[in-house]
Design a protein around this motif. Structure first.
Motif, PDB file in Angstrom:
ATOM      1  N   GLY A  27       0.845  -1.189   0.000  1.00  0.00           N
ATOM      2  CA  GLY A  27       0.000   0.000   0.000  1.00  0.00           C
ATOM      3  C   GLY A  27       0.877   1.234   0.000  1.00  0.00           C
ATOM      4  O   GLY A  27       1.716   1.436  -0.891  1.00  0.00           O
ATOM      5  N   LYS A  28       0.729   2.069   1.032  1.00  0.00           N
ATOM      6  CA  LYS A  28       1.569   3.265   1.175  1.00  0.00           C
ATOM      7  C   LYS A  28       2.680   3.071   2.202  1.00  0.00           C
ATOM      8  O   LYS A  28       3.331   4.027   2.614  1.00  0.00           O
ATOM      9  N   PHE A  29       2.923   1.824   2.615  1.00  0.00           N
ATOM     10  CA  PHE A  29       4.014   1.500   3.522  1.00  0.00           C
ATOM     11  C   PHE A  29       5.265   1.152   2.715  1.00  0.00           C
ATOM     12  O   PHE A  29       5.197   0.395   1.747  1.00  0.00           O
ATOM     13  N   LEU A  30       6.396   1.659   3.134  1.00  0.00           N
ATOM     14  CA  LEU A  30       7.687   1.343   2.527  1.00  0.00           C
ATOM     15  C   LEU A  30       8.366   0.272   3.366  1.00  0.00           C
ATOM     16  O   LEU A  30       8.409   0.368   4.599  1.00  0.00           O
ATOM     17  N   ASP A  31       8.896  -0.760   2.714  1.00  0.00           N
ATOM     18  CA  ASP A  31       9.521  -1.886   3.414  1.00  0.00           C
ATOM     19  C   ASP A  31      10.962  -2.036   2.967  1.00  0.00           C
ATOM     20  O   ASP A  31      11.238  -2.294   1.796  1.00  0.00           O
ATOM     21  N   VAL A  46       3.128  -5.378  11.545  1.00  0.00           N
ATOM     22  CA  VAL A  46       2.771  -3.955  11.509  1.00  0.00           C
ATOM     23  C   VAL A  46       1.252  -3.869  11.383  1.00  0.00           C
ATOM     24  O   VAL A  46       0.690  -4.330  10.380  1.00  0.00           O
ATOM     25  N   PRO A  47       0.559  -3.301  12.370  1.00  0.00           N
ATOM     26  CA  PRO A  47      -0.913  -3.312  12.349  1.00  0.00           C
ATOM     27  C   PRO A  47      -1.514  -2.745  11.069  1.00  0.00           C
ATOM     28  O   PRO A  47      -2.474  -3.302  10.529  1.00  0.00           O
ATOM     29  N   GLY A  48      -0.951  -1.657  10.574  1.00  0.00           N
ATOM     30  CA  GLY A  48      -1.504  -1.049   9.368  1.00  0.00           C
ATOM     31  C   GLY A  48      -1.398  -1.933   8.152  1.00  0.00           C
ATOM     32  O   GLY A  48      -2.279  -1.929   7.285  1.00  0.00           O
ATOM     33  N   ILE A  49      -0.330  -2.712   8.053  1.00  0.00           N
ATOM     34  CA  ILE A  49      -0.176  -3.634   6.926  1.00  0.00           C
ATOM     35  C   ILE A  49      -1.127  -4.809   7.064  1.00  0.00           C
ATOM     36  O   ILE A  49      -1.732  -5.260   6.080  1.00  0.00           O
ATOM     37  N   ALA A  50      -1.279  -5.313   8.269  1.00  0.00           N
ATOM     38  CA  ALA A  50      -2.180  -6.450   8.498  1.00  0.00           C
ATOM     39  C   ALA A  50      -3.622  -6.122   8.117  1.00  0.00           C
ATOM     40  O   ALA A  50      -4.389  -7.014   7.761  1.00  0.00           O
ATOM     41  N   ARG A  51      -3.985  -4.835   8.185  1.00  0.00           N
ATOM     42  CA  ARG A  51      -5.367  -4.429   7.896  1.00  0.00           C
ATOM     43  C   ARG A  51      -5.587  -4.013   6.444  1.00  0.00           C
ATOM     44  O   ARG A  51      -6.719  -3.679   6.070  1.00  0.00           O
ATOM     45  N   LEU A  52      -4.548  -4.013   5.632  1.00  0.00           N
ATOM     46  CA  LEU A  52      -4.683  -3.498   4.271  1.00  0.00           C
ATOM     47  C   LEU A  52      -5.608  -4.353   3.408  1.00  0.00           C
ATOM     48  O   LEU A  52      -5.610  -5.585   3.483  1.00  0.00           O
ATOM     49  N   GLY A  53      -6.362  -3.659   2.550  1.00  0.00           N
ATOM     50  CA  GLY A  53      -7.134  -4.336   1.524  1.00  0.00           C
ATOM     51  C   GLY A  53      -6.235  -4.691   0.351  1.00  0.00           C
ATOM     52  O   GLY A  53      -5.019  -4.481   0.398  1.00  0.00           O
TER      53      GLY A  53
END
Length: 284
Positions: free
Chosen positions: A56-60, A130-137
């Motif tokens: 998504g908008k997360f950088l890894d 990472v909570p935000g990644i786990a919730r991504l569509g």
């Protein structure tokens, strides 16, 4: 706010410039940006950068199987340097949140403008921690008309809000959702689950066209030029009062508490301006 195309371009830059190098040290200038404690940030020191990607908008940043995950939020940015200052920065001064030194003297700063801080950095062994990644569509670039139709069938809100909800579709933010709806000739106030089959197909193609075009224009650019590249490609977002490049009508705006979005009345709403409650209150 950095969205899918900019984050993809930053990941591409890191793959070209950071992969294969070792992390010498990490300087933390803003403790509030650090969201994890195990593993500690010091665990990355001495490890090699083996990959860079995007969720998504997360950088890894993959560092020998340990992940430095970054969310730049609304006002965050990554600033690359071929020669970083050796002296540690003073904590709590200026926009700097985190500095990553690589073994050849290069590296990057994570910075955040303004007083409202949202930039977040995580060190995890599994990105799903990472909570935000786990919730991504599903990622915006992975959608076709059929999969988008299944998603929208369960969404009773406005299509604008649906597109920017990362739990529904990952990667689309305020700017590119305006561009997508303009390309699809859809009102931002349309109810998502009430779109016709034809409208869903048009929207799916608009998502792919807008995002893929922005990625193509962004990837390969120097990180410092990405913001300007983004602005140069926008047709309606942040162009209130300017002529629509398709029909020439003036671009209109809806103002919210902390952001605004734009649309073309002729292209998207049958010539009607949408009710802007904030402006109505100011004019009373």
């Amino acid at each position: 706010m950095p969205e899918l195309p900019e984050v993809e371009a930053i990941a591409h830059h890191l793959r070209e410039h950071a992969v294969g190098k070792f992390i010498e040290r990490i300087d933390v200038a803003a403790i509030s940006a650090i969201k994890t404690f195990d593993p500690p940030f010091t665990a990355l020191q001495g490890l090699s950068v083996t990959g860079a990607g995007r969720y998504g908008k997360f950088l890894d940043l993959d560092v020998d199987g340990v992940h430095l995950v970054i969310h730049l939020a609304r006002a965050g940015w990554l600033r690359w340097s071929d020669a970083l200052p050796k002296a540690p920065p003073r904590p709590g001064r200026g926009p700097l949140a985190l500095r990553v030194h690589l073994d050849d003297g290069s590296g990057f700063d994570l910075t955040e403008a303004g007083t409202k801080k949202g930039l977040a950095a995580y060190v995890v062994r599994d990105v799903q921690d990472v909570p935000g990644i786990a919730r991504l569509g599903p990622d915006a670039l992975s959608l076709d008309a059929a999969s988008l139709g299944e998603i929208l069938a369960n969404q009773g809100g406005r299509i604008k809000n649906t597109l920017i909800d990362q739990r529904v579709i990952a990667g689309i933010g305020n700017a590119y959702s305006d561009e997508i709806l303009h390309a699809a000739k859809l009102s931002p106030f349309k109810i998502a689950k009430k779109l016709t089959e034809e409208e869903v197909a048009t929207l799916a193609q608009a998502i792919l066209d807008v995002e893929a075009d922005a990625v193509a224009r962004s990837v390969g650019q120097k990180v410092a030029r990405l913001k300007g590249e983004k602005r140069s490609g926008l047709k309606v977002h942040a162009r209130t009062g300017m002529p629509c490049p398709v029909c020439g009508d003036g671009v209109a705006e809806i103002s919210l508490a902390d952001k605004s979005y734009q649309y073309c009345p002729t292209c998207q709403t049958g010539g009607k301006k949408l009710n802007d409650r904030r402006m109505d209150r100011l004019l009373k």
